[in-house]
Design a protein around this motif. Structure first.
Motif, PDB file in Angstrom:
ATOM      1  N   ASP A 180      -0.856  -2.442  -3.999  1.00  0.00           N
ATOM      2  CA  ASP A 180      -0.922  -3.700  -3.254  1.00  0.00           C
ATOM      3  C   ASP A 180       0.241  -4.564  -3.716  1.00  0.00           C
ATOM      4  OD1 ASP A 180      -3.662  -3.515  -1.848  1.00  0.00           O
ATOM      5  OD2 ASP A 180      -4.126  -3.004  -3.923  1.00  0.00           O
ATOM      6  N   SER A 243       1.255  -4.353   4.343  1.00  0.00           N
ATOM      7  CA  SER A 243      -0.121  -4.119   3.889  1.00  0.00           C
ATOM      8  C   SER A 243      -1.071  -3.956   5.066  1.00  0.00           C
ATOM      9  CB  SER A 243      -0.601  -5.290   3.018  1.00  0.00           C
ATOM     10  OG  SER A 243       0.263  -5.528   1.945  1.00  0.00           O
ATOM     11  N   LYS A 246      -3.965  -1.268   4.794  1.00  0.00           N
ATOM     12  CA  LYS A 246      -5.009  -1.611   3.826  1.00  0.00           C
ATOM     13  C   LYS A 246      -5.853  -2.778   4.317  1.00  0.00           C
ATOM     14  CE  LYS A 246      -3.226   0.258  -0.446  1.00  0.00           C
ATOM     15  NZ  LYS A 246      -3.102   0.048  -1.893  1.00  0.00           N
TER      16      LYS A 246
END
Length: 411
Positions: A180, A243, A246
């Motif tokens: 992340d 991102s 995710k």
């Protein structure tokens, strides 16, 4: 006192030669990775125990209280296990080899504990390792990530505010890395916030997640020794372009938006920056010729946290086109392709990737400055520069020339 020793510290004598006692105790701590911290605690406990023994226990040979206190000293932290997943293996090795500075300071706000564990770096790059603990939080959080933060110097001058600017793409050093990430910058500093390991898995098991702030100076700025770091908000998942998958997985699994928690977790950090006093390995005037063009690596410096290279670019002797850069990022199917960027590689196959978010322009001396990840703590005996694309300007147009992957020996 019903004390059952676990590690043999119960037989430590209180001696006038305190240093000998301390050293013997340290040797018994087989898993000790923080000798200086334990030594300091041993001295405190030993001095206190010695004082008590002089007043109350002059005839006592051993001090079980001291032994029990030492027996309960925590050796090692969970964050060290997660370093194996960190994208910069050189910095991970620096921490494991004891080159980092232990902070081990915690602050609690909104029922979340933030701990600054270690820092390592110099006045160019500073890595701040931290732990986020939400065990006592009642909001049924599924994960914890650092979202917003602010860094100032000791005079309260702003170095970086994470809310000012965000990079929309990942640099080469993070390409294809699972984790992340949050990237922010201004004119003097750039910053990468990275999780260590699988943050969802870690949080579901222990109620903790681990991360690192990499602060890098740019445009000739320096990172000061004394910093004020303030965590301003935390979140369960990032909503950035890089991102996206995710974030969508989070929404799909939990049927809700990620929770963000605002608060204040303030830390005053005195970064000794001991690594800035380590001399770099320096290699000068490495000349090579490729695609009828002469090049000269005027200087390549291997620092503990980064590698700096200054290379002079020549003209193609056939068409007189000036080479103005080496490699570039290419956008394919809305994704960044970094395969044409240069990188360094050692004899073990370890790659040290281009560390900047953007390529600098060639200066008036026809030179290009480039930064790469460091090999300093990876015990490399050989190092090569690898290039596979050259970019030219012939006054009427700019064009790129793909070449076979070429290795130039640095050492």
């Amino acid at each position: 006192m019903d004390f059952k020793p676990k590690n043999g510290f119960e037989q430590i004598k209180v001696s006038e030669k305190l240093d000998d006692v301390v050293e013997k105790a340290i040797k018994k701590a087989k898993k000790d990775k923080k000798k200086n911290i334990i030594k300091t605690k041993l001295i405190k406990y030993a001095l206190a125990a010695a004082s008590i023994s002089i007043i109350f226990m002059t005839s006592v040979k051993f001090i079980p209280v001291f032994a029990e206190a030492i027996n309960n000293v925590t050796i090692g932290q969970a964050i060290t296990r997660e370093l194996q997943y960190y994208y910069d293996k050189n910095i991970g090795n620096a921490v494991k080899e004891g080159a980092s500075q232990c902070i081990d300071e915690s602050k609690i706000n909104k029922n979340i504990k933030v701990t600054i564990n270690n820092i390592v770096g110099d006045d160019k790059n500073l890595f701040i390792f931290y732990t986020l603990n939400g065990k006592i939080n009642k909001e049924e959080l599924k994960n914890l990530l650092l979202q917003n933060f602010k860094i100032t110097d000791n005079d309260d001058n702003l170095l970086l505010d994470s809310t000012s600017n965000y990079y929309s793409k990942l640099p080469a050093k993070l390409d294809h890395k699972d984790g992340d990430y949050l990237l922010t910058y201004n004119k003097k500093y750039s910053c990468v916030v990275a999780s260590l390991g699988n943050s969802f898995k870690n949080y579901s098991k222990s109620g903790e997640s681990y991360g690192c702030i990499e602060l890098s100076s740019i445009n000739g700025s320096k990172i000061p020794n004394e910093l004020n770091l303030e965590f301003l908000s935390l979140t369960e998942a990032y909503k950035m372009s890089y991102s996206k998958n995710k974030y969508e997985d989070f929404f799909s699994n939990f049927k809700r938006e990620p929770i963000s928690i605002s608060g204040q977790w303030k830390f005053d950090i005195n970064a000794y920056q001991s690594l800035k006093y380590k001399k770099p390995e320096v290699y000068n005037n490495i000349k090579f010729r490729e695609n009828s063009t002469d090049f000269n690596i005027k200087a390549l410096k291997i620092y503990p946290t980064h590698i700096e290279m200054r290379i002079e670019l020549g003209k193609n002797t056939i068409n007189s086109a000036q080479c103005y850069s080496i490699g570039r990022q290419i956008i394919k199917n809305e994704k960044i392709d970094n395969s044409k960027l240069p990188y360094l590689i050692d004899e073990k196959g370890n790659k040290y990737l281009f560390a900047d978010n953007d390529l600098e322009e060639m200066d008036s001396d026809n030179c290009l400055n480039m930064n790469f990840q460091s090999s300093y703590f990876r015990d490399s005996k050989e190092l090569y520069l690898v290039i596979n694309q050259l970019n030219y300007d012939n006054d009427s147009q700019q064009f790129s020339k793909d070449i076979e992957s070429t290795k130039i020996k640095i050492k």
